[in-house]
Design a protein around this motif. Structure first.
Motif, short mmCIF file in Angstrom:
data_model
loop_
_atom_site.label_atom_id
_atom_site.label_comp_id
_atom_site.label_asym_id
_atom_site.label_seq_id
_atom_site.Cartn_x
_atom_site.Cartn_y
_atom_site.Cartn_z
N LYS A 111 0.70 -1.49 -0.11
CA LYS A 111 -0.10 0.02 -0.11
C LYS A 111 0.92 1.33 -0.18
O LYS A 111 1.87 1.30 0.82
N THR A 132 -2.79 0.64 -4.19
CA THR A 132 -1.96 -0.61 -4.02
C THR A 132 -1.13 -0.89 -5.31
O THR A 132 -1.41 -0.55 -6.46
N GLY A 145 -6.68 2.09 -6.92
CA GLY A 145 -6.72 3.06 -5.79
C GLY A 145 -8.24 3.61 -5.90
O GLY A 145 -8.89 3.41 -7.08
#
Length: 181
Positions: A111, A132, A145
Protein backbone atom coordinates in the motif's frame (compact mmCIF):
# COMPACT_ATOMS: atom_id res chain seq x y z
CA UNK A 1 24.72 25.73 -26.35
CA UNK A 2 25.13 22.03 -27.06
CA UNK A 3 26.84 21.48 -23.71
CA UNK A 4 23.99 23.32 -21.93
CA UNK A 5 21.35 21.18 -23.65
CA UNK A 6 23.19 17.97 -22.73
CA UNK A 7 23.61 19.12 -19.12
CA UNK A 8 19.89 19.99 -18.83
CA UNK A 9 18.89 16.63 -20.31
CA UNK A 10 21.13 14.79 -17.84
CA UNK A 11 19.81 16.79 -14.89
CA UNK A 12 16.22 16.17 -15.96
CA UNK A 13 16.75 12.44 -16.10
CA UNK A 14 19.04 12.04 -13.09
CA UNK A 15 17.40 9.93 -10.43
CA UNK A 16 14.08 9.63 -12.26
CA UNK A 17 12.95 6.28 -13.60
CA UNK A 18 11.70 5.99 -17.18
CA UNK A 19 7.90 6.22 -17.30
CA UNK A 20 5.92 3.48 -19.02
CA UNK A 21 2.43 4.07 -20.47
CA UNK A 22 -0.43 2.18 -18.86
CA UNK A 23 -2.19 -0.28 -21.14
CA UNK A 24 -5.54 1.45 -21.93
CA UNK A 25 -7.20 -1.83 -22.93
CA UNK A 26 -6.62 -3.29 -19.44
CA UNK A 27 -6.91 -0.06 -17.44
CA UNK A 28 -9.86 2.04 -16.27
CA UNK A 29 -10.74 5.34 -14.60
CA UNK A 30 -14.25 5.34 -13.14
CA UNK A 31 -16.38 7.56 -10.94
CA UNK A 32 -19.38 7.02 -8.69
CA UNK A 33 -21.81 9.75 -7.65
CA UNK A 34 -25.27 9.75 -6.13
CA UNK A 35 -28.20 11.30 -7.97
CA UNK A 36 -31.57 11.39 -6.20
CA UNK A 37 -30.11 8.93 -3.64
CA UNK A 38 -29.26 6.42 -6.37
CA UNK A 39 -25.57 5.56 -6.97
CA UNK A 40 -24.48 6.11 -10.57
CA UNK A 41 -21.22 4.66 -11.87
CA UNK A 42 -19.53 6.14 -14.89
CA UNK A 43 -16.18 6.01 -16.59
CA UNK A 44 -13.75 8.03 -18.63
CA UNK A 45 -13.26 6.17 -21.88
CA UNK A 46 -10.10 8.10 -22.86
CA UNK A 47 -7.12 8.77 -20.64
CA UNK A 48 -3.35 8.44 -20.67
CA UNK A 49 -1.21 7.40 -17.74
CA UNK A 50 2.58 7.23 -17.59
CA UNK A 51 4.01 5.45 -14.57
CA UNK A 52 7.56 5.02 -13.31
CA UNK A 53 7.28 3.24 -9.98
CA UNK A 54 9.83 1.33 -7.96
CA UNK A 55 8.83 0.60 -4.37
CA UNK A 56 12.55 0.31 -3.49
CA UNK A 57 13.22 3.77 -4.96
CA UNK A 58 10.20 5.88 -4.16
CA UNK A 59 12.19 9.11 -4.58
CA UNK A 60 12.80 8.17 -8.24
CA UNK A 61 9.14 7.31 -8.92
CA UNK A 62 6.62 9.45 -10.79
CA UNK A 63 3.17 9.28 -12.29
CA UNK A 64 1.29 11.46 -14.74
CA UNK A 65 -2.35 10.94 -15.66
CA UNK A 66 -4.45 12.99 -18.10
CA UNK A 67 -8.17 12.26 -18.41
CA UNK A 68 -10.18 13.38 -21.44
CA UNK A 69 -13.27 14.88 -19.79
CA UNK A 70 -15.27 14.87 -23.04
CA UNK A 71 -14.99 11.06 -22.96
CA UNK A 72 -17.00 10.82 -19.73
CA UNK A 73 -19.71 8.19 -19.87
CA UNK A 74 -22.40 8.27 -17.17
CA UNK A 75 -24.63 5.75 -18.88
CA UNK A 76 -26.89 7.97 -21.00
CA UNK A 77 -26.36 10.34 -23.90
CA UNK A 78 -28.23 13.13 -22.02
CA UNK A 79 -25.95 12.82 -18.99
CA UNK A 80 -22.86 12.62 -21.19
CA UNK A 81 -23.83 15.81 -23.05
CA UNK A 82 -24.69 17.61 -19.79
CA UNK A 83 -21.28 16.79 -18.30
CA UNK A 84 -19.62 18.72 -21.15
CA UNK A 85 -21.59 21.90 -20.41
CA UNK A 86 -20.09 24.95 -18.70
CA UNK A 87 -21.86 24.13 -15.41
CA UNK A 88 -20.23 20.70 -15.25
CA UNK A 89 -16.78 20.00 -16.79
CA UNK A 90 -16.84 22.87 -19.32
CA UNK A 91 -14.89 20.69 -21.74
CA UNK A 92 -14.58 23.42 -24.36
CA UNK A 93 -12.44 25.48 -21.95
CA UNK A 94 -11.01 22.66 -19.81
CA UNK A 95 -10.75 19.46 -21.87
CA UNK A 96 -8.60 17.49 -19.41
CA UNK A 97 -8.18 16.70 -15.74
CA UNK A 98 -4.61 15.86 -14.71
CA UNK A 99 -2.74 14.37 -11.78
CA UNK A 100 1.05 14.47 -11.52
CA UNK A 101 2.99 13.09 -8.57
CA UNK A 102 6.69 12.75 -7.76
CA UNK A 103 6.31 12.09 -4.02
CA UNK A 104 5.35 8.69 -2.70
CA UNK A 105 4.96 7.18 0.74
CA UNK A 106 4.92 3.49 1.65
CA UNK A 107 2.12 2.40 3.99
CA UNK A 108 3.36 -1.22 4.10
CA UNK A 109 2.01 -4.45 2.62
CA UNK A 110 1.89 -3.15 -0.98
CA UNK A 111 0.00 0.00 0.00
CA UNK A 112 1.24 3.48 -0.92
CA UNK A 113 0.27 7.11 -1.25
CA UNK A 114 1.01 9.38 -4.19
CA UNK A 115 1.27 13.06 -3.30
CA UNK A 116 0.91 15.44 -6.20
CA UNK A 117 -0.99 18.12 -8.05
CA UNK A 118 -4.53 17.59 -9.32
CA UNK A 119 -5.97 20.00 -11.89
CA UNK A 120 -9.63 20.18 -12.89
CA UNK A 121 -11.67 22.97 -14.47
CA UNK A 122 -8.94 25.61 -14.09
CA UNK A 123 -8.12 24.87 -10.46
CA UNK A 124 -4.97 23.09 -9.23
CA UNK A 125 -4.48 21.77 -5.70
CA UNK A 126 -2.50 19.19 -3.74
CA UNK A 127 -4.03 15.73 -3.67
CA UNK A 128 -2.97 12.57 -1.85
CA UNK A 129 -4.07 9.38 -3.58
CA UNK A 130 -3.90 5.99 -1.83
CA UNK A 131 -3.18 2.97 -4.02
CA UNK A 132 -2.00 -0.62 -4.01
CA UNK A 133 0.57 -2.26 -6.26
CA UNK A 134 0.31 -5.90 -7.28
CA UNK A 135 2.66 -7.75 -9.63
CA UNK A 136 1.18 -9.47 -12.66
CA UNK A 137 2.20 -12.88 -14.01
CA UNK A 138 2.98 -11.22 -17.35
CA UNK A 139 5.68 -9.18 -15.57
CA UNK A 140 3.67 -6.00 -15.37
CA UNK A 141 2.12 -4.26 -12.38
CA UNK A 142 -1.44 -3.38 -11.37
CA UNK A 143 -2.02 -0.04 -9.65
CA UNK A 144 -5.43 0.27 -7.99
CA UNK A 145 -6.95 2.92 -5.80
CA UNK A 146 -9.79 5.28 -5.10
CA UNK A 147 -10.24 8.68 -3.55
CA UNK A 148 -13.11 11.08 -2.83
CA UNK A 149 -13.57 14.46 -4.48
CA UNK A 150 -15.98 17.23 -3.63
CA UNK A 151 -17.54 18.21 -6.96
CA UNK A 152 -18.54 21.62 -5.59
CA UNK A 153 -14.98 22.39 -4.44
CA UNK A 154 -13.95 21.92 -8.10
CA UNK A 155 -16.99 23.86 -9.43
CA UNK A 156 -18.40 20.78 -11.14
CA UNK A 157 -22.18 21.05 -11.22
CA UNK A 158 -22.59 24.78 -10.69
CA UNK A 159 -25.73 26.90 -10.78
CA UNK A 160 -28.95 24.93 -10.49
CA UNK A 161 -26.86 21.75 -10.10
CA UNK A 162 -25.21 22.95 -6.88
CA UNK A 163 -28.21 21.63 -4.94
CA UNK A 164 -26.81 18.53 -3.24
CA UNK A 165 -30.34 17.14 -2.85
CA UNK A 166 -30.39 16.26 -6.55
CA UNK A 167 -26.73 15.31 -7.03
CA UNK A 168 -24.56 14.63 -3.98
CA UNK A 169 -21.36 16.61 -3.53
CA UNK A 170 -19.16 13.56 -2.93
CA UNK A 171 -17.75 11.76 -5.96
CA UNK A 172 -15.61 8.65 -5.62
CA UNK A 173 -12.91 8.28 -8.27
CA UNK A 174 -11.63 4.73 -8.84
CA UNK A 175 -8.73 3.69 -11.02
CA UNK A 176 -7.10 0.46 -12.12
CA UNK A 177 -3.97 0.81 -14.22
CA UNK A 178 -2.01 -2.01 -15.81
CA UNK A 179 1.58 -1.04 -16.55
CA UNK A 180 3.60 -3.59 -18.55
CA UNK A 181 7.33 -3.93 -17.99
Amino acid sequence: MRKTTLTLALLASAGLAHATPADPAKSSVKFVFTQMNVPVEGQFKKFAADVAFDNAKLDASKVSIAVDLAAADAGSSDANQAMQMKEWFNTSAFPKATFTATQFKSLGAGKFQAIGQFALKGKTANLTVPFTVKPDAAKGQWFEGSFPLSRLAWKVGEGEWSDVGAVADAVQVKFKLYVPK
